[in-house]
Design a protein around this motif. Structure first.
Motif, PDB file in Angstrom:
ATOM      1  N   ALA A 213     -67.435 -72.487 -50.972  1.00  0.00           N
ATOM      2  CA  ALA A 213     -67.150 -71.357 -51.857  1.00  0.00           C
ATOM      3  C   ALA A 213     -65.820 -70.702 -51.511  1.00  0.00           C
ATOM      4  N   ALA A 214     -65.598 -70.507 -50.219  1.00  0.00           N
ATOM      5  CA  ALA A 214     -64.345 -69.874 -49.789  1.00  0.00           C
ATOM      6  C   ALA A 214     -63.152 -70.771 -50.091  1.00  0.00           C
ATOM      7  N   TYR A 215     -63.312 -72.071 -49.864  1.00  0.00           N
ATOM      8  CA  TYR A 215     -62.208 -73.018 -50.100  1.00  0.00           C
ATOM      9  C   TYR A 215     -61.839 -73.058 -51.581  1.00  0.00           C
ATOM     10  N   ALA A 216     -62.848 -73.173 -52.456  1.00  0.00           N
ATOM     11  CA  ALA A 216     -62.566 -73.250 -53.894  1.00  0.00           C
ATOM     12  C   ALA A 216     -61.959 -71.944 -54.401  1.00  0.00           C
ATOM     13  N   ALA A 246     -68.879 -70.875 -57.505  1.00  0.00           N
ATOM     14  CA  ALA A 246     -70.154 -70.229 -57.831  1.00  0.00           C
ATOM     15  C   ALA A 246     -71.324 -71.021 -57.279  1.00  0.00           C
ATOM     16  N   VAL A 247     -71.260 -72.335 -57.407  1.00  0.00           N
ATOM     17  CA  VAL A 247     -72.326 -73.181 -56.857  1.00  0.00           C
ATOM     18  C   VAL A 247     -72.370 -73.045 -55.333  1.00  0.00           C
ATOM     19  N   VAL A 259     -76.115 -63.461 -54.841  1.00  0.00           N
ATOM     20  CA  VAL A 259     -76.195 -63.261 -56.291  1.00  0.00           C
ATOM     21  C   VAL A 259     -74.912 -62.618 -56.807  1.00  0.00           C
ATOM     22  N   ALA A 260     -74.423 -61.614 -56.076  1.00  0.00           N
ATOM     23  CA  ALA A 260     -73.205 -60.924 -56.507  1.00  0.00           C
ATOM     24  C   ALA A 260     -72.004 -61.858 -56.497  1.00  0.00           C
ATOM     25  N   GLU A 261     -71.880 -62.656 -55.437  1.00  0.00           N
ATOM     26  CA  GLU A 261     -70.725 -63.550 -55.349  1.00  0.00           C
ATOM     27  C   GLU A 261     -70.774 -64.625 -56.421  1.00  0.00           C
ATOM     28  N   GLU A 268     -65.447 -64.987 -63.499  1.00  0.00           N
ATOM     29  CA  GLU A 268     -64.046 -65.426 -63.492  1.00  0.00           C
ATOM     30  C   GLU A 268     -63.878 -66.700 -64.312  1.00  0.00           C
ATOM     31  N   ALA A 269     -64.833 -67.618 -64.159  1.00  0.00           N
ATOM     32  CA  ALA A 269     -64.771 -68.845 -64.968  1.00  0.00           C
ATOM     33  C   ALA A 269     -64.909 -68.515 -66.445  1.00  0.00           C
ATOM     34  N   GLY A 270     -65.788 -67.563 -66.770  1.00  0.00           N
ATOM     35  CA  GLY A 270     -65.964 -67.177 -68.161  1.00  0.00           C
ATOM     36  C   GLY A 270     -64.709 -66.575 -68.764  1.00  0.00           C
ATOM     37  N   GLU A 271     -63.984 -65.791 -67.966  1.00  0.00           N
ATOM     38  CA  GLU A 271     -62.725 -65.220 -68.450  1.00  0.00           C
ATOM     39  C   GLU A 271     -61.704 -66.308 -68.756  1.00  0.00           C
TER      40      GLU A 271
END
Length: 398
Positions: A213-216, A246-247, A259-261, A268-271
């Motif tokens: 998650a941090a890397y992506a 997100a995954v 859940v928040a992250e 962000e992906a939706g934007e």
């Protein structure tokens, strides 16, 4: 009941769910040493019912599976021949093609493989990739475009190998790393972003979710200015980085922070998807508003909220889903089948798997999906003919 046998069952299902002893202990509110003792049958002669109920809830299995079933043994699913040959090719010296590499021809061959991938013809893709990789290595020595094509060939190799579970994980990680090296050599931001997404996927397959998650997220932040200037393909690459982040955020299980992250990354992906517009298939990503919604379903399921996952799936426009590639459609059907199984809607789960098989048989033959079919055979007291026949076609004994 037998503490040792119960411990073995807990250990099996913990590993089956991709949890380390530390992960499981954290979810149980206990230490890693406590889990070691529990799985070794050393905690107590007869484990308390409250402990078993909590363990069954976390492992997403009926309590009786821990109490009455014999300790299961995982079935080994060998790699298909062409996939095994692709793995072997990664560890052999590249043979130079007898003829000069023609870049338009290499692009065409690689595009054919990408199209076959989206149609879920995995063994056909594996059959062609070794020769494409060999040619791309030669092309990469002569041009920047050759390096980009080499990166894309390794990206496809990684995605393909990740389909095959434990046996494909290590070579898939190797292919993802090589894809990133080739992309960075070319200096192409789209190739770098696409390769970084495969590296993040590899980290997830290694159960290193937080690192993934941090890397992506970092890759998306660093590449965003250039990707935003790259048109549809750049935006698709950026959006997919947020989706894999997100995954990755779901790896520690359900908690307010996870859940928040995950929700923030999906937002962000939706934007990015809104900025891009309608669903598109730039660089074979199927990125767009619909793919973001599909990832929302997957994320909810990974966060142990199967009911919400099914509700989110019902909000997806069937027509928009049908416009995506077969690989993405079939994966969503399998995800929905998992959610249905976890909510005891087992007939629905079977039908969703049958729909996925009709659309993309090779997607249903993957190890993780075979595991779901096995679970349904056990969970359903009297499997109907359709489930038994599906199991037979998958090479399982009903």
């Amino acid at each position: 009941m037998g503490a040792e046998r119960v411990g073995r069952r807990i250990a099996y299902w913990r590993e089956h769910r991709g949890l380390t002893q530390s992960d499981f202990g954290r979810l149980m509110g206990q230490s890693r040493r406590w889990v070691q003792d529990l799985e070794g049958g050393q905690r107590q002669t007869d484990p308390r019912l409250s402990v078993l109920q909590r363990a069954a809830e976390i492992l997403r299995i009926p309590l009786e599976r821990l109490v009455t079933d014999p300790a299961p043994t995982p079935a080994s699913t060998p790699l298909p021949g062409s996939v095994a040959a692709l793995v072997d090719s990664l560890h052999q010296p590249a043979h130079r093609p007898s003829a000069a590499v023609h870049l338009p021809d290499l692009r065409r061959r690689l595009a054919f493989c990408c199209q076959a991938w989206t149609a879920c013809h995995y063994t056909a893709v594996a059959r062609d990739l070794p020769a494409i990789l060999a040619a791309a290595h030669v092309a990469a020595a002569d041009s920047t475009e050759g390096s980009v094509l080499l990166s894309r060939a390794y990206q496809l190799t990684a995605s393909l190998l990740f389909k095959y579970g434990q046996l494909g994980r290590t070579p898939g990680v190797l292919a993802a790393d090589r894809a990133l090296v080739a992309a960075e050599s070319a200096g192409d931001p789209v190739a770098i972003g696409a390769a970084a997404r495969r590296v993040a996927r590899g980290l997830i397959h290694q159960q290193r979710h937080a690192t993934a998650a941090a890397y992506a997220k970092t890759a998306a932040a660093e590449l965003r200015p250039e990707l935003e200037q790259g048109g549809s393909i750049g935006l698709s690459t950026l959006g997919m980085l947020y989706l894999v982040a997100a995954v990755g955020a779901t790896g520690a299980g359900r908690s307010p922070s996870s859940v928040a992250e995950a929700t923030e990354r999906l937002g962000e992906a939706g934007e990015v998807a809104q900025r891009q517009g309608d669903d598109q298939d730039a660089d074979y990503t199927s990125f767009g508003p619909t793919n973001v919604r599909l990832h929302e379903v997957d994320v909810l399921l990974r966060l142990d909220d199967a009911w919400s996952a099914l509700e989110a799936a019902q909000r997806i426009d069937p027509g928009a889903l049908a416009g995506l590639g077969r690989e993405r459609q079939a994966r969503h059907l399998v995800t929905s089948a998992r959610a249905s199984a976890l909510t005891r809607r087992r007939e629905d789960a079977t039908q969703l798997l049958l729909d996925a098989e009709q659309l993309a048989p090779e997607e249903v033959r993957r190890p993780s999906v075979l595991g779901l079919v096995r679970e349904l055979l056990i969970l359903v007291p009297n499997p109907d003919l359709s489930l038994r026949e599906l199991a037979q076609r998958c090479g399982l004994r009903p």
